[in-house]
Design a protein around this motif. Structure first.
Motif, short mmCIF file in Angstrom:
data_model
loop_
_atom_site.label_atom_id
_atom_site.label_comp_id
_atom_site.label_asym_id
_atom_site.label_seq_id
_atom_site.Cartn_x
_atom_site.Cartn_y
_atom_site.Cartn_z
N GLY A 28 7.49 -0.14 -11.69
CA GLY A 28 6.61 1.01 -11.46
C GLY A 28 5.63 0.84 -10.33
N GLY A 29 5.54 -0.37 -9.77
CA GLY A 29 4.58 -0.59 -8.69
C GLY A 29 4.82 0.28 -7.48
N ASN A 30 6.07 0.57 -7.18
CA ASN A 30 6.41 1.42 -6.05
C ASN A 30 6.63 2.87 -6.49
OD1 ASN A 30 6.45 -0.61 -3.99
ND2 ASN A 30 8.35 -1.36 -4.89
N GLY A 31 6.07 3.22 -7.60
CA GLY A 31 6.22 4.58 -8.11
C GLY A 31 7.64 4.87 -8.58
N GLY A 32 8.29 3.84 -9.13
CA GLY A 32 9.63 4.04 -9.65
C GLY A 32 10.73 3.91 -8.62
N VAL A 33 10.37 3.56 -7.37
CA VAL A 33 11.36 3.40 -6.30
C VAL A 33 11.60 1.91 -6.09
CG1 VAL A 33 11.85 3.85 -3.87
CG2 VAL A 33 10.56 5.51 -5.20
N SER A 34 12.85 1.49 -6.01
CA SER A 34 13.13 0.07 -5.78
C SER A 34 12.62 -0.32 -4.40
CB SER A 34 14.63 -0.20 -5.88
OG SER A 34 15.28 0.34 -4.76
N PRO A 35 12.20 -1.59 -4.19
CA PRO A 35 11.66 -2.00 -2.89
C PRO A 35 12.59 -1.68 -1.72
CG PRO A 35 11.26 -3.70 -4.51
CD PRO A 35 12.15 -2.67 -5.16
N GLY A 36 13.90 -1.70 -1.93
CA GLY A 36 14.82 -1.38 -0.85
C GLY A 36 14.69 0.05 -0.36
N GLY A 37 14.11 0.93 -1.18
CA GLY A 37 13.91 2.33 -0.80
C GLY A 37 12.50 2.61 -0.33
N VAL A 38 11.77 1.56 0.06
CA VAL A 38 10.37 1.71 0.45
C VAL A 38 10.15 1.19 1.86
CG1 VAL A 38 8.01 0.90 -0.05
CG2 VAL A 38 9.52 1.56 -1.92
N SER A 39 9.36 1.92 2.62
CA SER A 39 8.85 1.47 3.91
C SER A 39 7.39 1.06 3.66
CB SER A 39 8.92 2.58 4.95
OG SER A 39 8.27 2.17 6.13
N LEU A 40 7.11 -0.22 3.77
CA LEU A 40 5.78 -0.76 3.44
C LEU A 40 5.00 -1.06 4.71
CD1 LEU A 40 3.86 -1.94 1.23
CD2 LEU A 40 4.99 -4.13 1.63
N THR A 41 3.76 -0.58 4.77
CA THR A 41 2.84 -0.90 5.86
C THR A 41 1.66 -1.62 5.25
OG1 THR A 41 3.51 1.07 7.06
CG2 THR A 41 1.48 -0.01 7.78
N VAL A 42 1.33 -2.80 5.79
CA VAL A 42 0.24 -3.63 5.28
C VAL A 42 -0.85 -3.69 6.36
CG1 VAL A 42 -0.40 -5.93 4.49
CG2 VAL A 42 1.85 -5.00 3.91
N TYR A 43 -2.11 -3.44 5.96
CA TYR A 43 -3.24 -3.51 6.87
C TYR A 43 -4.14 -4.67 6.48
CZ TYR A 43 -1.93 1.16 8.41
OH TYR A 43 -1.25 2.23 8.91
N THR A 44 -4.57 -5.45 7.47
CA THR A 44 -5.44 -6.60 7.22
C THR A 44 -6.42 -6.78 8.36
OG1 THR A 44 -5.49 -8.98 6.79
CG2 THR A 44 -3.78 -8.20 8.29
N ASP A 45 -7.52 -7.47 8.07
CA ASP A 45 -8.44 -7.87 9.14
C ASP A 45 -8.30 -9.36 9.43
OD1 ASP A 45 -9.66 -9.01 6.94
OD2 ASP A 45 -11.63 -8.16 7.31
N SER A 46 -7.30 -10.00 8.83
CA SER A 46 -7.08 -11.43 9.02
C SER A 46 -6.05 -11.67 10.13
CB SER A 46 -6.58 -12.06 7.71
OG SER A 46 -6.14 -13.38 7.95
N THR A 47 -6.50 -12.29 11.21
CA THR A 47 -5.56 -12.62 12.28
C THR A 47 -4.62 -13.75 11.85
OG1 THR A 47 -7.17 -14.13 13.26
CG2 THR A 47 -7.12 -11.88 14.12
#
Length: 192
Positions: free
Chosen positions: A115-134
């Motif tokens: 359920g973490g991806n709202g019921g969509v398997s990770p293969g069906g997800v485009s993930l964008t991660v934002y960080t301030d850590s270089t």
């Protein structure tokens, strides 16, 4: 029959017949911008994938080499649907860098759960991660591009271990990217 004489365009009408993106460039219609963005999304490699975004930040109290903590937030559908938000989760003794990695790891672990991806398997997800850590963004970008890190020592080995833990989750996504944002974005989002 004579051809129609060439018509001169009145001064105020120039550019209108060339379309909103070829006209002077500065006065585009907002509706046209949104439509163009939607068209780009439909033609992009992420078309058909659910968009999920993660923001994260880590730190230590009272200073570096203290008690590590981190916050993270996940949202879907370009930020329109909140999935989860965790604030100042403690990770035990550590450094600012390990706190950053631990916060990302916890977010990815949660997304990987049922359920973490709202019921969509990770293969069906485009993930964008934002960080301030270089440190985090640089190391994950190198891994994404298949390049090695030349750093040596105990700290580098620890960062490599964290990167591998996170990559174990990231590899399962249909597409993923990591983007660096200035510190002010995380301060506004998490308050630290």
């Amino acid at each position: 029959m004579c051809p129609e004489p060439a018509r001169s365009t009145p001064k105020g009408e120039r550019g209108r017949d060339r379309g909103p993106y070829q006209a002077m460039g500065k006065k585009r219609n907002k509706v046209d911008k949104r439509q163009a963005t939607m068209e780009l999304r439909e033609k992009s490699p992420t078309a058909g994938l659910r968009e999920v975004t993660v923001w994260f930040d880590g730190g230590c109290r009272p200073s570096n080499r203290g008690i590590a903590f981190g916050s993270w937030e996940a949202a879907a559908d370009f930020g329109a649907t909140a999935l989860a938000k965790v604030s100042e989760q403690e990770f035990g003794p550590g450094t600012n860098n390990t706190a950053e990695w631990a916060a990302l790891y916890e977010a990815l672990r949660w997304l990987g759960s049922a359920g973490g991806n709202g019921g969509v398997s990770p293969g069906g997800v485009s993930l964008t991660v934002y960080t301030d850590s270089t440190v985090v963004s640089g190391r994950l970008r190198r891994k994404l591009n298949g390049r090695r890190t030349n750093a040596a020592g105990e700290g580098a080995a620890r960062m490599e271990e964290w990167a591998e833990r996170c990559m174990a989750f990231l590899r399962s996504y249909g597409r993923w990217t990591i983007e660096w944002r200035g510190r002010d974005h995380n301060v506004a989002r998490f308050g630290h």
